[in-house]
Motif scaffolding. Sequence first.
Motif, short mmCIF file in Angstrom:
data_model
loop_
_atom_site.label_atom_id
_atom_site.label_comp_id
_atom_site.label_asym_id
_atom_site.label_seq_id
_atom_site.Cartn_x
_atom_site.Cartn_y
_atom_site.Cartn_z
N GLU A 196 0.48 -0.93 0.26
CA GLU A 196 0.27 -0.15 -0.66
C GLU A 196 1.03 1.18 -0.32
OE1 GLU A 196 0.07 -2.22 2.25
OE2 GLU A 196 0.64 -1.01 3.96
N LYS A 197 2.30 1.37 0.19
CA LYS A 197 2.76 2.21 0.09
C LYS A 197 4.10 1.73 -0.32
CE LYS A 197 0.42 4.98 2.75
NZ LYS A 197 0.42 6.50 2.47
N LYS A 198 3.61 1.06 -1.74
CA LYS A 198 5.02 1.04 -2.98
C LYS A 198 6.30 0.07 -2.16
CE LYS A 198 2.12 1.88 -6.63
NZ LYS A 198 1.95 1.33 -6.99
N ASN A 199 5.72 -0.36 -0.57
CA ASN A 199 6.95 -1.20 -0.13
C ASN A 199 8.04 -0.12 0.22
OD1 ASN A 199 5.49 -3.55 0.14
ND2 ASN A 199 7.21 -4.47 -1.78
N THR A 208 11.04 -2.01 -3.60
CA THR A 208 11.02 -1.26 -2.70
C THR A 208 11.21 -0.10 -3.33
OG1 THR A 208 11.61 0.10 -1.00
CG2 THR A 208 13.28 -1.56 -2.23
N SER A 209 10.24 1.42 -3.08
CA SER A 209 10.19 2.63 -3.35
C SER A 209 10.87 4.12 -2.96
CB SER A 209 9.06 3.26 -3.15
OG SER A 209 8.14 3.33 -2.28
N GLY A 210 11.97 2.71 -2.00
CA GLY A 210 13.08 3.01 -0.94
C GLY A 210 12.58 3.26 0.55
N ASN A 211 13.70 3.95 1.17
CA ASN A 211 13.36 4.34 2.52
C ASN A 211 11.61 5.25 2.90
OD1 ASN A 211 15.33 5.34 5.26
ND2 ASN A 211 13.36 7.00 5.13
N ASP A 212 11.42 5.13 4.19
CA ASP A 212 10.15 6.07 3.73
C ASP A 212 9.92 7.79 4.26
OD1 ASP A 212 7.85 6.82 5.12
OD2 ASP A 212 6.98 4.80 5.17
N ILE A 213 9.53 8.11 3.39
CA ILE A 213 10.11 10.22 3.47
C ILE A 213 9.03 10.09 3.90
CG2 ILE A 213 9.66 11.56 1.75
CD1 ILE A 213 10.04 10.62 -0.74
N GLU A 214 8.13 9.23 4.47
CA GLU A 214 7.71 10.43 6.09
C GLU A 214 8.99 9.99 7.53
OE1 GLU A 214 3.67 9.76 8.67
OE2 GLU A 214 3.04 9.26 6.57
N GLN A 241 2.58 16.38 -0.99
CA GLN A 241 1.65 17.29 -1.58
C GLN A 241 1.27 17.68 -3.10
OE1 GLN A 241 3.36 20.85 -0.69
NE2 GLN A 241 3.32 20.46 1.73
N LYS A 242 2.01 16.03 -3.60
CA LYS A 242 2.10 15.80 -5.11
C LYS A 242 1.93 17.14 -5.61
CE LYS A 242 -1.26 11.88 -3.64
NZ LYS A 242 0.23 10.76 -3.69
N ARG A 243 3.18 18.00 -6.24
CA ARG A 243 3.60 19.15 -6.63
C ARG A 243 5.32 18.74 -7.03
NH1 ARG A 243 7.02 22.26 -3.32
NH2 ARG A 243 6.20 21.95 -1.41
N1 COA Z 1 7.59 6.94 1.42
C1 COA Z 1 6.67 7.30 2.04
N2 COA Z 1 5.64 6.97 1.53
C2 COA Z 1 5.68 6.63 -0.01
C3 COA Z 1 7.02 6.07 -0.93
C4 COA Z 1 8.18 6.35 0.66
N3 COA Z 1 9.74 7.01 -0.17
N4 COA Z 1 6.17 6.07 -2.09
C5 COA Z 1 5.52 6.22 -1.97
N5 COA Z 1 4.37 6.19 -1.33
C6 COA Z 1 3.59 6.23 -0.81
C7 COA Z 1 2.57 7.10 -1.41
O1 COA Z 1 2.87 8.58 -0.64
C8 COA Z 1 0.75 6.67 -1.48
O2 COA Z 1 0.62 7.17 -0.66
P1 COA Z 1 -1.07 7.33 -0.04
O3 COA Z 1 -2.41 6.77 -0.89
O4 COA Z 1 -1.39 7.40 0.52
O5 COA Z 1 -0.84 8.89 -1.32
C9 COA Z 1 1.02 5.27 -1.70
O6 COA Z 1 2.45 5.04 -1.23
C10 COA Z 1 1.41 5.08 -3.79
O7 COA Z 1 2.91 5.71 -3.84
P2 COA Z 1 2.66 6.55 -5.94
O8 COA Z 1 3.29 7.60 -5.89
O9 COA Z 1 0.68 7.25 -5.72
O10 COA Z 1 2.20 4.89 -6.48
P3 COA Z 1 2.60 5.07 -7.76
O11 COA Z 1 3.12 3.84 -8.67
O12 COA Z 1 2.25 6.71 -8.69
O13 COA Z 1 4.54 5.86 -8.26
C11 COA Z 1 6.42 5.40 -7.19
C12 COA Z 1 5.67 4.31 -7.37
C13 COA Z 1 7.33 4.13 -6.34
C14 COA Z 1 7.29 5.21 -8.84
C15 COA Z 1 6.30 6.66 -6.70
O14 COA Z 1 6.09 6.48 -5.16
C16 COA Z 1 8.02 6.87 -6.20
O15 COA Z 1 8.59 8.13 -6.76
N6 COA Z 1 8.24 6.81 -4.82
C17 COA Z 1 8.86 7.72 -3.34
C18 COA Z 1 10.49 6.66 -4.25
C19 COA Z 1 11.70 8.16 -3.98
O16 COA Z 1 12.73 8.87 -4.10
N7 COA Z 1 12.18 7.26 -2.73
C20 COA Z 1 13.15 7.68 -1.49
C21 COA Z 1 14.94 8.08 -2.10
S1 COA Z 1 15.77 8.09 -1.56
#
Ligand code: COA
Length: 254
Positions: A20-23, A59-65, A245-247
Amino acid sequence: MSIKTATLNGVATIEIARPEKKNALTLAMYRAMADAITAAAADPQVRALLITGQPGIFTSGNDIEDFMRQRPVDAAEAPSFAFMKALLACDKPVVAAVTGAAIGIGTTMLLHCDFVYVSDEARLAMPFTSLGLVPEFASSLVVPQLMGNVRAAEKILLGDPFSGAEAVECGIASAVLPAAEVVPHARRVAERFNALPPGAVQESKRLLRRARAQVALETIAVEGEVFARRLRSPEAQEAFSAFFQKRKPDFSKF
Ligand code: COA
């Protein structure tokens, strides 16, 4: 719990399971992965480790929160450090099955695995600068070694994503496979170590890494200090806020 572990046929599997948070990896998930690697390394029943994600996302990497909340702690005490230190210290073969996007530490951790199988949909990226951050866990050392300085600049200074095929070409990944075959193939490779003498395998892995081991640890310490400082920078805070903020971030004021 968003990390699932299981040991079967001599293979300890670590599955990242927070779709749900892209791992995205939280502090608790790093701790769980560090503990799982340490336990697998000590378990005589385990001959190899397998790290995998979910269909479509490694994994989408470290949780940005978590990045936003990071207090000024010593970088070396961060759970992500415990995870990467356990991975670097593991003498047993580590196989990664990359079932989709591998971003940030998702790509960085692959540099320290022994076999990396990627799906034909996989996208790898190290978008550190666009987050106001810097490379981590020896990627500033290993990426230029693997692909040369000019390609490393594309991947690290610009943060350009790249395909599984390019990851194979530049030596980050072992092979590209159709998505459904990535995990079964990776598991078969991991299970091959059941038929090999574990002492010879582990001593060989130590030798393969020996030349790089010390300099990698030193690089990790230097990168960690800069990374911890960058996390608190106004540039990084702008990047993190923009993500939620999705911007698009606005770096024109820096
Ligand atoms: N940390 C925290 N939350 C994350 C996250 C992350 N790294 N990646 C994704 N999420 C959350 C999103 O905020 C979203 O949450 P919401 O449903 O509550 O709004 C949910 O996961 C789904 O992500 P979303 O961006 O809508 O999916 P997508 O399929 O459009 O894109 C990615 C997938 C992986 C390309 C995109 O989420 C992304 O670029 N993530 C961040 C990657 C990043 O910069 N990581 C840090 C590297 S140092």
